[in-house]
Design an enzyme around this catalytic site. Structure first.
Site, mmCIF file in Angstrom:
data_model
loop_
_atom_site.group_PDB
_atom_site.id
_atom_site.type_symbol
_atom_site.label_atom_id
_atom_site.label_comp_id
_atom_site.label_asym_id
_atom_site.label_seq_id
_atom_site.Cartn_x
_atom_site.Cartn_y
_atom_site.Cartn_z
ATOM 1 N N SER A 183 -34.595 -5.667 37.009
ATOM 2 C CA SER A 183 -33.017 -6.110 37.457
ATOM 3 C C SER A 183 -32.381 -5.416 38.673
ATOM 4 O O SER A 183 -31.723 -6.418 39.597
ATOM 5 C CB SER A 183 -32.043 -6.133 36.436
ATOM 6 N N HIS A 213 -37.936 -12.622 36.847
ATOM 7 C CA HIS A 213 -36.873 -11.922 36.182
ATOM 8 C C HIS A 213 -36.338 -13.057 35.066
ATOM 9 O O HIS A 213 -35.664 -14.130 35.244
ATOM 10 C CB HIS A 213 -35.770 -11.767 37.082
ATOM 11 N N GLU A 237 -35.727 -16.296 37.467
ATOM 12 C CA GLU A 237 -35.850 -16.209 38.801
ATOM 13 C C GLU A 237 -37.189 -15.553 39.321
ATOM 14 O O GLU A 237 -37.737 -14.573 38.506
ATOM 15 C CB GLU A 237 -34.623 -15.139 39.229
ATOM 16 N N ASN A 292 -27.144 -12.273 38.771
ATOM 17 C CA ASN A 292 -26.323 -11.223 38.565
ATOM 18 C C ASN A 292 -25.262 -10.944 39.597
ATOM 19 O O ASN A 292 -24.343 -10.375 39.543
ATOM 20 C CB ASN A 292 -27.100 -10.043 38.292
HETATM 21 P P1 NAI Z 1 -36.002 -1.194 26.657
HETATM 22 O O1 NAI Z 1 -35.438 0.061 27.044
HETATM 23 O O2 NAI Z 1 -35.438 -2.069 25.554
HETATM 24 O O3 NAI Z 1 -37.534 -1.358 26.674
HETATM 25 C C1 NAI Z 1 -38.550 -0.685 27.505
HETATM 26 C C2 NAI Z 1 -39.752 -0.563 26.476
HETATM 27 O O4 NAI Z 1 -40.674 0.038 27.546
HETATM 28 C C3 NAI Z 1 -39.633 0.687 25.459
HETATM 29 O O5 NAI Z 1 -40.131 0.125 24.502
HETATM 30 C C4 NAI Z 1 -40.593 1.652 26.135
HETATM 31 O O6 NAI Z 1 -41.086 2.568 25.162
HETATM 32 C C5 NAI Z 1 -41.446 1.057 27.096
HETATM 33 N N1 NAI Z 1 -42.168 1.838 28.265
HETATM 34 C C6 NAI Z 1 -41.570 2.809 28.991
HETATM 35 N N2 NAI Z 1 -42.492 3.336 29.979
HETATM 36 C C7 NAI Z 1 -43.884 2.624 29.395
HETATM 37 C C8 NAI Z 1 -44.992 2.670 29.904
HETATM 38 N N3 NAI Z 1 -45.306 3.379 31.042
HETATM 39 N N4 NAI Z 1 -45.908 1.913 29.254
HETATM 40 C C9 NAI Z 1 -45.608 1.295 28.310
HETATM 41 N N5 NAI Z 1 -44.487 1.085 27.934
HETATM 42 C C10 NAI Z 1 -43.532 1.910 28.383
HETATM 43 O O7 NAI Z 1 -35.567 -2.058 28.184
HETATM 44 P P2 NAI Z 1 -35.199 -3.573 28.722
HETATM 45 O O8 NAI Z 1 -33.800 -3.726 28.434
HETATM 46 O O9 NAI Z 1 -36.164 -4.366 27.772
HETATM 47 O O10 NAI Z 1 -35.408 -3.610 30.108
HETATM 48 C C11 NAI Z 1 -36.774 -3.719 30.534
HETATM 49 C C12 NAI Z 1 -36.791 -4.058 31.798
HETATM 50 O O11 NAI Z 1 -36.365 -5.317 31.936
HETATM 51 C C13 NAI Z 1 -36.077 -3.451 32.869
HETATM 52 O O12 NAI Z 1 -36.921 -3.307 34.253
HETATM 53 C C14 NAI Z 1 -34.753 -4.009 33.023
HETATM 54 O O13 NAI Z 1 -34.208 -3.840 34.250
HETATM 55 C C15 NAI Z 1 -35.178 -5.569 32.897
HETATM 56 N N6 NAI Z 1 -34.141 -6.408 32.314
HETATM 57 C C16 NAI Z 1 -33.421 -6.197 31.408
HETATM 58 C C17 NAI Z 1 -32.456 -7.051 30.938
HETATM 59 C C18 NAI Z 1 -31.775 -6.908 29.707
HETATM 60 O O14 NAI Z 1 -30.622 -7.566 29.451
HETATM 61 N N7 NAI Z 1 -32.042 -5.768 28.891
HETATM 62 C C19 NAI Z 1 -32.408 -8.482 31.538
HETATM 63 C C20 NAI Z 1 -33.387 -8.782 32.592
HETATM 64 C C21 NAI Z 1 -34.262 -7.648 32.867
#
Ligand code: NAI
Length: 369
Positions: free
Chosen positions: A137, A158, A170, A208
């Site tokens: 994001s 995205h 996106e 955003n």
């Molecule tokens: P989250 O914290 O819920 O999940 C991230 C996951 O990645 C965790 O389960 C973690 O164990 C795993 N992880 C971390 N390093 C790793 C690796 N090297 N190999 C494999 N797995 C690994 O995060 P979330 O909220 O799902 O965000 C993920 C991405 O999506 C970020 O880049 C965020 O900016 C983007 N995003 C988030 C939104 C939201 O509303 N939460 C909306 C749109 C994009």
């Protein structure tokens, strides 16, 4: 009519032009089984793709599979179909799926070094023609891309939260992103029944970038003593699906602070009440309290007293300004795409035909309203 037309235009981005060859992705590999990765994987499995889902260990993948199972049950009802769909969603802690995938989406923590390391590894083992995408994001695509031998391979795909409900995705073009990879990314988005909006890499992309100043203005109104219910009611009456204060609570107030810092412009003072709530650990719906108090996920709202004249216009104005900025800066190619993106990405009052159409029709630009 206009909203229908805008939707058709977005659908067109996923169509083959006969030049870049037909891209018919069958296998998606998702890395990161958190809020976003888990839901992206589940959605794609529901839409017929084979999906491998990777995280650091099986324990981190299990909750995503459980969430998917409950969603499939609700959506499909038929037990055999649920079974088939779940069979297509494969936990893959060691990341074997990268080698076969047509599309790889990274959705790990928002950490630049972790993402760079991951993409350097992915590039070594992925198929040469596979689309490599990040769901980031807020990180610059260009900063991640330089970790690849061929930075042109990286694009942004995205998604919005909640994935199952939000129709827009996106598709982000970085400074060096390859045109064919971008087309293939859009074909993938269409394949899973979402609407692809092509955007250029810029802070907040389109959606955003327009939501942040709008939500900040709403929170500033609360700082001035206007009740959250009144603020929300003003834009509900305007035709938005959700008020900006409830939206902030839903996104999470910690995220609202971070997004505000990044997107509200230099020197913008963060809303006072927002900072107080975050300091007290009240982060919105997820902690049961934010601007509202939540009971089983529902906000306890007082009846809104009468809405002051001009409040809706005041609240919507920063969003309209931001949309115009995004067009001027080339984040989206034209006003029509901006309208499509803001309607399908934020739910902006569809009867208006989108923010730019609203501006045109109401001549708000010249401050006549
Ligand atoms: P989250 O914290 O819920 O999940 C991230 C996951 O990645 C965790 O389960 C973690 O164990 C795993 N992880 C971390 N390093 C790793 C690796 N090297 N190999 C494999 N797995 C690994 O995060 P979330 O909220 O799902 O965000 C993920 C991405 O999506 C970020 O880049 C965020 O900016 C983007 N995003 C988030 C939104 C939201 O509303 N939460 C909306 C749109 C994009």
């Amino acid at each position: 009519m206009r909203v229908y037309y805008l939707q058709e235009r977005l659908k067109g981005f996923g169509k083959s032009d006969g030049k870049s060859g037909d891209f018919a992705p069958k296998h998606l590999h998702v890395i990161g089984a958190g809020v976003m990765g888990g839901d992206i994987a589940a959605w794609a499995a529901l839409r017929g793709l084979t999906v491998t889902l990777q995280d650091q260990n099986v324990e981190r993948i299990a909750p995503a599979i459980q969430r998917a199972a409950a969603a499939f049950k609700k959506k499909l009802r038929d037990d055999t179909q649920v079974r088939f769909t779940l069979d297509r969603l494969i936990p893959d802690p060691s990341g074997q799926g990268v080698r076969q995938a047509d599309v790889v989406i990274e959705a790990i923590f928002e950490n630049l070094e972790a993402k760079r390391k991951l993409f350097a590894d992915i590039e070594r083992i992925a198929k040469p023609g596979a689309v490599l995408a990040t769901n980031t994001s807020s990180l610059r695509l260009e900063d991640i891309a330089t970790a690849l031998q061929n930075p042109a391979r990286l694009v942004g795909i995205h998604f919005f939260n909640p994935v199952a409900k939000m129709p827009l995705v996106e598709v982000v073009e970085g400074a060096s992103s390859d045109a064919v990879a971008l087309k293939q990314a859009m074909a993938f988005v269409r394949k899973i029944d979402k609407l692809a909006l092509p955007v250029k890499s810029a802070p907040g992309f389109l959606v955003n970038a327009v939501l942040a100043p709008y939500m900040q203005e709403a929170m500033r109104c609360v700082d001035e003593g206007i009740a959250p219910e009144v603020v929300d009611e003003a834009v509900l009456a305007f035709g938005m699906p959700l008020g900006p204060i409830e939206l902030a609570d839903t996104v999470g107030l910690d995220i609202a602070v971070a997004a505000g810092k990044e997107l509200a412009g230099e020197g913008a003072v963060p809303p006072k009440k927002l900072l107080e709530l975050v300091a007290a650990g009240h982060l919105g719906r997820k902690t049961g309290r934010g601007f509202y108090t939540y009971n089983q996920g529902k906000p306890a709202k007082q009846a809104a007293t009468s809405v002051p004249a001009g409040l809706a216009e005041r609240l919507v104005r920063p969003l309209l300004d931001a949309v115009q900025r995004c067009i001027e800066q080339g984040v989206v190619a034209d006003a029509e795409l901006a309208d499509a993106g803001v309607i399908f990405g934020t739910g902006f009052a569809p009867y208006t035909g989108g923010p730019m159409n609203y501006l045109k029709e109401h001549s708000l630009k010249e401050h006549k309203v």
